[in-house]
Design a protein around this motif. Sequence first.
Motif, PDB file in Angstrom:
ATOM      1  N   ASP A 122       1.290  -1.297  -0.171  1.00  0.00           N
ATOM      2  CA  ASP A 122       0.128   0.240  -0.222  1.00  0.00           C
ATOM      3  C   ASP A 122       0.804   1.403   0.207  1.00  0.00           C
ATOM      4  OD1 ASP A 122      -2.348  -1.460   0.228  1.00  0.00           O
ATOM      5  OD2 ASP A 122      -2.634  -1.519   2.536  1.00  0.00           O
ATOM      6  N   GLU A 135      -0.205   3.535  -3.317  1.00  0.00           N
ATOM      7  CA  GLU A 135      -0.735   4.452  -3.111  1.00  0.00           C
ATOM      8  C   GLU A 135      -0.086   6.015  -2.297  1.00  0.00           C
ATOM      9  OE1 GLU A 135      -3.576   2.987  -0.127  1.00  0.00           O
ATOM     10  OE2 GLU A 135      -4.300   0.718  -1.256  1.00  0.00           O
ATOM     11  N   ASP A 172       1.935   6.675  -5.135  1.00  0.00           N
ATOM     12  CA  ASP A 172       1.348   6.779  -6.034  1.00  0.00           C
ATOM     13  C   ASP A 172       2.007   6.123  -7.740  1.00  0.00           C
ATOM     14  OD1 ASP A 172      -0.763   8.080  -7.466  1.00  0.00           O
ATOM     15  OD2 ASP A 172       0.318   9.917  -7.459  1.00  0.00           O
ATOM     16  N   TYR A 232      -1.393   0.566  -9.199  1.00  0.00           N
ATOM     17  CA  TYR A 232      -1.168  -1.080  -8.959  1.00  0.00           C
ATOM     18  C   TYR A 232       0.189  -1.830  -9.634  1.00  0.00           C
ATOM     19  CZ  TYR A 232      -5.021   0.615  -6.526  1.00  0.00           C
ATOM     20  OH  TYR A 232      -5.942   1.147  -5.136  1.00  0.00           O
ATOM     21  N   TYR A 245     -10.419   4.503  -9.382  1.00  0.00           N
ATOM     22  CA  TYR A 245      -8.803   4.117  -8.987  1.00  0.00           C
ATOM     23  C   TYR A 245      -7.826   3.661  -9.643  1.00  0.00           C
ATOM     24  CZ  TYR A 245     -12.759   5.698  -5.809  1.00  0.00           C
ATOM     25  OH  TYR A 245     -13.296   6.696  -5.076  1.00  0.00           O
TER      26      TYR A 245
END
Length: 265
Positions: free
Chosen positions: A160, A164, A167, A170, A223
């Motif tokens: 994560d 995230e 940035d 995935y 997302y």
Amino acid sequence: MLSPNTQPPAGPGHNRVPDVTIDFWLIKLMAVTMGETAADYLAVNLGLGLTVTSLIMSGVLIVALVLQFAQKRYVPWAYWLAVVLISVVGTLVTDNLVDNFGVRLQTTTIAFSVVLAATFAVWYASERTLSIHTIFTTRRETFYWLAILFTFSLGTAAGDLVAETFDMGYLTSGLLFGGVIALIALAYYLLHLDAILAFWLAYILTRPLGASFGDLLSQPVEYGGLGFGTTFTSLIFLGCIIALVLYMTLKKTADDADEILLESD
């Protein structure tokens, strides 16, 4: 892959965990991917929330571990049931710390790294080995499952953090972790990296690798995902896991029968 070439010394009982094979890595990767999507499905899609989901899944995990410890040898369905559930719980531990208690991902990544290192240190001090080929006592198996839990929590936090907080997205995160695992494999095969170290490094990194691709498949397009949803993604990987466990069970049954025949001769 990433398993010692030499045979481990004979122990006082049966090894309680599987050999490290291609099958092992395939099902482990699927288990950690499902752990990510299943945790999201239970907490978000079913509306249970993190706290209730964590309590329920922790209870189910305890039951699964009791079944696993009762086997006293490697039984595919019991072992992989525990792995899938501990993957879900490991994910939930990190999610609770971040979402419910406001702990930063950088902090959780460092904290779980320290806790995992301490687990390995105590394990080695107690048993003088971290080999997974000699898990034939309850104490060694306890250390083993503690290490597995912390690898999942650490992998979730690290995955994560990269996807995230940094940035990277995935897909990029998944490729990054996959590339690092490939480098570890090359170091093992070409540079003779210690087999036990190589195994545990790869084991830790398959968690964020699986989580990254799990999120890529399940998260909405806006997302950065492909929008397949947590339900569909979880069911697909669950089906693959069941098929592989069935194959492993049949293979182990055949191997055990051959071993009995050899002993009788």
